[in-house]
Design a protein around this motif. Structure first.
Motif, PDB file in Angstrom:
ATOM      1  N   ARG A 298      19.778  19.433 -35.490  1.00  0.00           N
ATOM      2  CA  ARG A 298      20.084  20.772 -34.955  1.00  0.00           C
ATOM      3  C   ARG A 298      19.242  21.836 -35.642  1.00  0.00           C
ATOM      4  NH1 ARG A 298      25.465  18.930 -35.332  1.00  0.00           N
ATOM      5  NH2 ARG A 298      25.811  20.231 -37.187  1.00  0.00           N
ATOM      6  N   ALA A 299      18.877  21.579 -36.897  1.00  0.00           N
ATOM      7  CA  ALA A 299      18.069  22.538 -37.657  1.00  0.00           C
ATOM      8  C   ALA A 299      16.585  22.460 -37.308  1.00  0.00           C
ATOM      9  CB  ALA A 299      18.259  22.299 -39.159  1.00  0.00           C
ATOM     10  N   GLY A 300      16.222  21.572 -36.366  1.00  0.00           N
ATOM     11  CA  GLY A 300      14.827  21.513 -35.922  1.00  0.00           C
ATOM     12  C   GLY A 300      14.022  20.384 -36.517  1.00  0.00           C
ATOM     13  N   ILE A 301      14.657  19.447 -37.234  1.00  0.00           N
ATOM     14  CA  ILE A 301      13.933  18.295 -37.763  1.00  0.00           C
ATOM     15  C   ILE A 301      13.586  17.365 -36.601  1.00  0.00           C
ATOM     16  CG2 ILE A 301      14.062  16.284 -39.289  1.00  0.00           C
ATOM     17  CD1 ILE A 301      13.828  18.997 -40.720  1.00  0.00           C
ATOM     18  N   GLU A 302      12.306  17.042 -36.468  1.00  0.00           N
ATOM     19  CA  GLU A 302      11.852  16.272 -35.315  1.00  0.00           C
ATOM     20  C   GLU A 302      12.021  14.765 -35.496  1.00  0.00           C
ATOM     21  OE1 GLU A 302       7.841  17.434 -34.620  1.00  0.00           O
ATOM     22  OE2 GLU A 302       8.362  19.506 -34.078  1.00  0.00           O
ATOM     23  N   LYS A 303      11.942  14.298 -36.748  1.00  0.00           N
ATOM     24  CA  LYS A 303      11.997  12.856 -36.961  1.00  0.00           C
ATOM     25  C   LYS A 303      12.655  12.532 -38.290  1.00  0.00           C
ATOM     26  CE  LYS A 303       9.090   8.769 -36.359  1.00  0.00           C
ATOM     27  NZ  LYS A 303       7.712   8.291 -36.122  1.00  0.00           N
ATOM     28  N   THR A 304      13.593  11.585 -38.261  1.00  0.00           N
ATOM     29  CA  THR A 304      14.214  11.091 -39.496  1.00  0.00           C
ATOM     30  C   THR A 304      13.811   9.631 -39.683  1.00  0.00           C
ATOM     31  OG1 THR A 304      16.229  10.569 -38.266  1.00  0.00           O
ATOM     32  CG2 THR A 304      16.175  12.666 -39.453  1.00  0.00           C
ATOM     33  N   VAL A 305      13.498   9.269 -40.929  1.00  0.00           N
ATOM     34  CA  VAL A 305      12.986   7.928 -41.252  1.00  0.00           C
ATOM     35  C   VAL A 305      13.748   7.399 -42.458  1.00  0.00           C
ATOM     36  CG1 VAL A 305      10.933   6.584 -41.866  1.00  0.00           C
ATOM     37  CG2 VAL A 305      10.699   8.613 -40.410  1.00  0.00           C
ATOM     38  N   MET A 306      14.016   6.089 -42.475  1.00  0.00           N
ATOM     39  CA  MET A 306      14.667   5.461 -43.621  1.00  0.00           C
ATOM     40  C   MET A 306      13.758   4.381 -44.195  1.00  0.00           C
ATOM     41  SD  MET A 306      18.391   3.562 -43.833  1.00  0.00           S
ATOM     42  CE  MET A 306      17.874   1.931 -43.293  1.00  0.00           C
ATOM     43  N   LEU A 307      13.590   4.395 -45.523  1.00  0.00           N
ATOM     44  CA  LEU A 307      12.825   3.373 -46.239  1.00  0.00           C
ATOM     45  C   LEU A 307      13.786   2.598 -47.135  1.00  0.00           C
ATOM     46  CD1 LEU A 307       9.740   5.480 -47.431  1.00  0.00           C
ATOM     47  CD2 LEU A 307      10.066   4.332 -45.241  1.00  0.00           C
ATOM     48  N   THR A 308      13.668   1.264 -47.142  1.00  0.00           N
ATOM     49  CA  THR A 308      14.570   0.467 -47.973  1.00  0.00           C
ATOM     50  C   THR A 308      13.954  -0.887 -48.306  1.00  0.00           C
ATOM     51  OG1 THR A 308      16.761  -0.537 -48.093  1.00  0.00           O
ATOM     52  CG2 THR A 308      15.749  -0.445 -45.930  1.00  0.00           C
ATOM     53  N   GLY A 309      14.412  -1.447 -49.390  1.00  0.00           N
ATOM     54  CA  GLY A 309      14.005  -2.800 -49.772  1.00  0.00           C
ATOM     55  C   GLY A 309      14.948  -3.846 -49.211  1.00  0.00           C
ATOM     56  N   ASP A 310      15.993  -3.403 -48.498  1.00  0.00           N
ATOM     57  CA  ASP A 310      16.982  -4.332 -47.948  1.00  0.00           C
ATOM     58  C   ASP A 310      16.402  -5.170 -46.808  1.00  0.00           C
ATOM     59  OD1 ASP A 310      18.819  -3.455 -49.707  1.00  0.00           O
ATOM     60  OD2 ASP A 310      20.007  -2.290 -48.288  1.00  0.00           O
ATOM     61  N   ALA A 311      17.133  -6.208 -46.483  1.00  0.00           N
ATOM     62  CA  ALA A 311      16.757  -7.060 -45.353  1.00  0.00           C
ATOM     63  C   ALA A 311      16.756  -6.249 -44.063  1.00  0.00           C
ATOM     64  CB  ALA A 311      17.725  -8.231 -45.239  1.00  0.00           C
ATOM     65  N   LYS A 312      15.939  -6.703 -43.111  1.00  0.00           N
ATOM     66  CA  LYS A 312      15.758  -5.961 -41.862  1.00  0.00           C
ATOM     67  C   LYS A 312      17.067  -5.776 -41.113  1.00  0.00           C
ATOM     68  CE  LYS A 312      13.009  -5.984 -37.626  1.00  0.00           C
ATOM     69  NZ  LYS A 312      11.992  -6.712 -36.823  1.00  0.00           N
ATOM     70  N   LYS A 313      17.891  -6.818 -41.073  1.00  0.00           N
ATOM     71  CA  LYS A 313      19.153  -6.775 -40.329  1.00  0.00           C
ATOM     72  C   LYS A 313      20.095  -5.719 -40.901  1.00  0.00           C
ATOM     73  CE  LYS A 313      22.777  -9.871 -38.597  1.00  0.00           C
ATOM     74  NZ  LYS A 313      23.326 -11.244 -38.664  1.00  0.00           N
ATOM     75  N   VAL A 314      20.193  -5.700 -42.241  1.00  0.00           N
ATOM     76  CA  VAL A 314      21.055  -4.718 -42.912  1.00  0.00           C
ATOM     77  C   VAL A 314      20.540  -3.307 -42.672  1.00  0.00           C
ATOM     78  CG1 VAL A 314      21.941  -3.941 -45.148  1.00  0.00           C
ATOM     79  CG2 VAL A 314      21.734  -6.388 -44.674  1.00  0.00           C
ATOM     80  N   ALA A 315      19.232  -3.116 -42.845  1.00  0.00           N
ATOM     81  CA  ALA A 315      18.622  -1.795 -42.705  1.00  0.00           C
ATOM     82  C   ALA A 315      18.797  -1.246 -41.293  1.00  0.00           C
ATOM     83  CB  ALA A 315      17.137  -1.881 -43.056  1.00  0.00           C
ATOM     84  N   GLU A 316      18.591  -2.104 -40.289  1.00  0.00           N
ATOM     85  CA  GLU A 316      18.687  -1.648 -38.907  1.00  0.00           C
ATOM     86  C   GLU A 316      20.115  -1.269 -38.534  1.00  0.00           C
ATOM     87  OE1 GLU A 316      16.949  -4.776 -36.608  1.00  0.00           O
ATOM     88  OE2 GLU A 316      14.895  -3.979 -36.866  1.00  0.00           O
ATOM     89  N   GLN A 317      21.087  -2.005 -39.102  1.00  0.00           N
ATOM     90  CA  GLN A 317      22.480  -1.655 -38.808  1.00  0.00           C
ATOM     91  C   GLN A 317      22.836  -0.278 -39.365  1.00  0.00           C
ATOM     92  OE1 GLN A 317      25.767  -3.202 -41.027  1.00  0.00           O
ATOM     93  NE2 GLN A 317      26.844  -3.844 -39.170  1.00  0.00           N
ATOM     94  N   VAL A 318      22.391   0.000 -40.610  1.00  0.00           N
ATOM     95  CA  VAL A 318      22.663   1.302 -41.231  1.00  0.00           C
ATOM     96  C   VAL A 318      21.980   2.415 -40.433  1.00  0.00           C
ATOM     97  CG1 VAL A 318      22.295   2.725 -43.276  1.00  0.00           C
ATOM     98  CG2 VAL A 318      23.010   0.335 -43.529  1.00  0.00           C
ATOM     99  N   ALA A 319      20.695   2.211 -40.085  1.00  0.00           N
ATOM    100  CA  ALA A 319      19.939   3.227 -39.348  1.00  0.00           C
ATOM    101  C   ALA A 319      20.568   3.504 -37.987  1.00  0.00           C
ATOM    102  CB  ALA A 319      18.491   2.770 -39.187  1.00  0.00           C
ATOM    103  N   GLU A 320      21.033   2.429 -37.314  1.00  0.00           N
ATOM    104  CA  GLU A 320      21.644   2.597 -35.995  1.00  0.00           C
ATOM    105  C   GLU A 320      22.963   3.356 -36.092  1.00  0.00           C
ATOM    106  OE1 GLU A 320      23.153  -0.150 -32.200  1.00  0.00           O
ATOM    107  OE2 GLU A 320      22.189  -1.083 -33.944  1.00  0.00           O
ATOM    108  N   SER A 321      23.759   3.028 -37.114  1.00  0.00           N
ATOM    109  CA  SER A 321      25.064   3.691 -37.259  1.00  0.00           C
ATOM    110  C   SER A 321      24.908   5.175 -37.582  1.00  0.00           C
ATOM    111  CB  SER A 321      25.882   3.008 -38.357  1.00  0.00           C
ATOM    112  OG  SER A 321      25.281   3.190 -39.625  1.00  0.00           O
TER     113      SER A 321
END
Length: 643
Positions: free
Chosen positions: A474-497
């Protein structure tokens, strides 16, 4: 109000009263003195009276102007005001006119200066009140009595006593006592925090209820309170591009208008005399030139722009956001990409058991075996198993511990062989595990070589985080990104939620720097990228981003050193709050620049053609400055973002 401000206020009031008295006496009153005295004594007495008023209100401006000339720094606002008012007085003497305009210019200028100093002082006091965390003393117990000593004298490992109502002077660990802590000066959060024996505690908090005995872990100079105070006090030294522009603009602008005023005083009369065969009317053009000088004084710009940033930093401090300088406030306002580290930033970095899947063994027994088998390890996973068990660990029940690096642990618990670890460990002992469809770290257990079940352990996402991501968008941020050392499955679940736009998983620390560099190349030239990390192991990435934000790292040395902005608690909404503060501050800055330059240009043109007089000049200088200062103070007040 400071002593200096009080003295200036007395001078303003005295000059105003005397000026009003003199204005109530007509020129004829003074001329009547000629009947009793010689020559034009009444005229000179009148001039002398007005000069007394001028001296009361303007002597310091004349002193500063002369000092500037002596030091080779001629062109400043003091020089402009001195030349304009002395010139106007001289012109009034020459034409036997009114002295009011010249003295009124100096009087209103000093009123504007006093108002500006008062506003700056108020901003400083607001910041001091908000950051009123500097301790005056530390209580040390000697001979069964409490002695108050300078915090600088307390060494590492000393035990200090903090009583209810006192500030915690130095970082440490609570060795005795429980209490509620007021951390509002650090975090902007009014809710108290509970503190118990064994908890770490940082300086700057206020002890509200019980008596605490604290063993210090840092010297006062290295403690959180010292670092924060140093950070706030030095924030004004890091100037934004807008401030640098105004400083350079003033250095060029002031000499330019002085030469323009000189040309306005000399060229038109010369042209009239030699080329148009008309009277020179020197008085008219000198008056216009002096009016031009008063209008051109750049006070509104030079004062209000730094004050706007200073107020913005103060408003951020109130919200529990420490900004290291106005340059970072400006960059933050241009942020379009926000990159998050996962563990400790999006999640709490605290692993908990959230699933137990078993065969024939009871859940409680499975957890008991796992906790005892892992009891010799300090790994966060082991700690989470022990917390889930919830009982005192009896290490005498555990023997023959074998820790297999990267796989898990094999040990005997009450003579029973327990293997606890990942798929690799099960393969190592020739046990076939059952796949788990739940996301998290899976700890498989085998009892006496037979598969018994598995335990799911996962990191906890911070509360209100989804709302915080939405607030960023809402404040005008165009893109949010997450970086992690976790497994892909775990990371994608967190990002999706959390509805994060993009995620990169299974990264090493060096990979995070590379990903940030890739993102920096992808974004627009004017857009800025912010990296949000916990400030402990993200220093390289925090430094590489356009702006580094340390989140949830209250008291962390690494956060304060590496980040450009420090959020003093775990509240994810503070990221959007920080961006909101920066954009409001920059909006105020641009408003002040536009209004100040626009009004001055119009009034300069009117002054040059003879439409504007000294009274309009006073508005163009002092009036615009007061309006700009009032506008700048708005940056101190920031409405709290709603979830």
């Amino acid at each position: 109000m400071t002593k200096k401000q009080k003295t200036m206020l007395v001078r303003i009031l005295a000059a105003t009263v005397i000026l009003l008295v003199l204005q109530s006496l007509s020129a004829e009153t003074f001329n009547e003195l000629d009947q009793f005295l010689f020559l034009s004594a009444g005229r000179w007495i009148r001039l002398f009276c007005y000069l007394i008023v001028y001296a009361i209100i303007g002597y310091d401006i004349i002193q500063k102007a002369l000092k500037g000339i002596k030091n080779g720094q001629v062109f400043d606002e003091n020089f402009l005001m001195a030349v304009a008012t002395v010139g106007a007085l001289s012109l009034a003497v020459y034409e036997n006119g009114e002295y009011l305009e010249a003295i009124a210019v100096m009087l209103f200028y000093q009123i504007g200066e006093w108002f500006q100093r008062y506003a700056v002082g108020k901003s400083r006091r607001n910041i001091s009140d908000l950051m009123d965390i500097r301790p005056d003393y530390a209580n040390v117990e000697r001979n069964n009595k409490l002695e108050q000593v300078d915090p600088d004298e307390v060494g590492i490992g000393s035990v200090i006593v903090v009583q209810p109502g006192e500030k915690v002077p130095i970082d440490g660990v609570i060795v005795e006592g429980t209490s509620s802590l007021n951390t509002s000066a650090l975090t902007g959060e009014s809710l108290p925090r509970e503190a118990n024996t064994g908890d770490e505690i940082i300086s700057g908090c206020i002890n509200m209820t019980g008596v605490l005995r604290i063993q210090t872990t840092k010297e006062f100079g290295e403690s959180t309170v010292s670092k924060i105070l140093d950070l706030v006090e030095n924030a004004s030294s890091r100037k934004s591009k807008s401030e640098d522009f105004i400083s350079k603009f003033a250095r060029i602008y002031t000499p330019a208008v002085c030469y323009a005023a000189l040309a306005l005083a000399l060229l038109p009369p010369i042209v009239r005399m030699f080329f148009m065969d008309l009277p020179a009317v020197w008085g008219v053009w000198i008056y216009r030139a002096l009016t031009f000088l008063v209008i051109s004084c750049p006070c509104a710009l030079v004062i209000s722009i730094p004050l706007s940033f200073f107020a913005g930093i103060g408003g951020a401090s109130k919200a529990g956001v420490l900004v290291k300088g106005s340059n970072y406030l400006e960059i933050l306002s241009q942020t379009k990409y926000v990159v998050f580290d996962k563990t400790g930033t999006l999640t709490q970095g605290v692993f908990e058991v959230n699933g137990i899947h078993h065969n024939e063994m009871e859940k409680e027994k499975l957890i008991e075996y796992a906790a005892l088998a892992e009891s010799a390890s300090s790994h966060p996973i082991s700690k989470s198993l022990q917390r889930a068990y919830g009982k005192q660990i009896d290490r005498s029940r555990v023997t023959d511990i074998q820790e297999i690096s990267g796989n898990g642990v094999i040990a005997k618990v009450d003579g029973v062989e327990v293997a606890a670890g990942n798929d690799k460990l099960m393969k190592h002992i020739h046990v076939k595990p059952i796949n788990c469809h739940q996301v998290g770290t899976i700890i498989h257990l085998a009892i006496n070589g037979k598969y018994a079940g598995h335990i799911v352990i996962s990191d906890i996402v911070k509360p209100h985080l989804k709302e915080a991501i939405a607030a960023l968008k809402r404040a005008g941020i165009e893109k949010t990104v997450m970086l992690t050392g976790d497994a892909k499955k775990v990371a994608e679940q967190v990002a999706e939620s959390l509805e994060i736009d993009q995620v990169y998983s299974e990264l090493l620390p060096a990979d995070k720097v590379s990903k940030v560099e890739e993102l920096l190349k992808m974004k627009g030239a004017k857009d800025k990228l912010a990296f949000v990390g916990d400030g402990i192991n993200d220093a390289p990435v925090l430094s590489r981003a356009d702006i580094g934000i340390a989140m949830g790292a209250m008291g962390s040395d690494a956060a304060i050193e590496a980040a450009d902005v420090v959020l003093m608690d775990d509240d994810p909404m503070k990221i959007a709050t920080a961006i909101k503060i920066s954009r409001k501050c920059l909006k105020i800055v641009y408003q002040n620049i536009s209004v100040a330059i626009g009004v001055k240009l119009i009034c300069l043109i009117l002054g040059a053609v003879g439409i504007a007089n000294m009274w309009l000049a006073i508005f163009a200088d002092v009036g615009v400055m007061i309006l700009a200062v009032l506008n700048a103070i708005r940056a101190l007040f920031v409405k709290k973002l709603e979830l």
